[in-house]
Design a protein around this motif. Structure first.
Motif, short mmCIF file in Angstrom:
data_model
loop_
_atom_site.label_atom_id
_atom_site.label_comp_id
_atom_site.label_asym_id
_atom_site.label_seq_id
_atom_site.Cartn_x
_atom_site.Cartn_y
_atom_site.Cartn_z
N HIS A 1 -0.96 -4.87 -3.02
CA HIS A 1 -1.85 -4.02 -3.31
C HIS A 1 -1.90 -3.36 -4.43
N ALA A 2 -0.71 -3.43 -5.13
CA ALA A 2 -0.75 -2.64 -6.40
C ALA A 2 0.36 -3.35 -7.31
N VAL A 3 0.19 -3.36 -8.83
CA VAL A 3 1.31 -3.44 -9.72
C VAL A 3 1.67 -2.58 -10.56
N SER A 4 2.90 -2.74 -10.96
CA SER A 4 3.76 -1.65 -12.01
C SER A 4 4.27 -2.65 -12.97
N ALA B 1 0.82 -1.19 -0.05
CA ALA B 1 0.02 0.25 0.11
C ALA B 1 0.79 1.32 -0.16
N ASP B 2 2.02 1.00 0.51
CA ASP B 2 2.94 2.32 0.54
C ASP B 2 3.77 2.33 -0.84
N MET C 1 -1.10 -0.12 -10.25
CA MET C 1 -2.50 -0.31 -10.62
C MET C 1 -3.09 -1.14 -9.53
N SER C 2 -4.04 -0.72 -8.86
CA SER C 2 -4.62 -1.44 -7.60
C SER C 2 -5.32 -2.66 -8.00
#
Length: 85
Positions: free
Chosen positions: A66-69, A27-28, A81-82
């Motif tokens: 939490h997210a991916v790049s 998340a951070d 991208m969440s």
């Protein structure tokens, strides 16, 4: 008597490097290291990478992602991208 070498059109293509990867983030925005079958995946195309994250996003979220790049080799493509609604 030896046969001549095969013309290049008949030689099998060398395998494409798997240069598309996801950076998995908490998340951070910190990197999340996951374990198991999903760890260390890389892909030969953007479409393959996007299909994979679409199929396994819930499993990744269960491991704290939490997210991916998305990256192509060292080039940032998009993200984060969440994985949550």
């Amino acid at each position: 008597m030896a046969l001549p070498p095969e013309p290049p059109t008949f030689k099998s293509a060398s395998p494409q490097p798997k240069s598309w990867t996801w950076r998995l983030e908490d998340a951070d925005g910190g990197v999340v290291e996951i374990t198991g079958d999903l760890a260390g995946e890389s892909f030969t195309s953007q479409a393959d990478a996007e299909s994979w994250v679409g199929e396994f996003y819930a499993d990744l979220a269960e491991q704290g992602v939490h997210a991916v790049s998305l990256f192509e080799a060292d080039r940032f493509v998009y993200g984060p991208m969440s994985l949550h609604p």
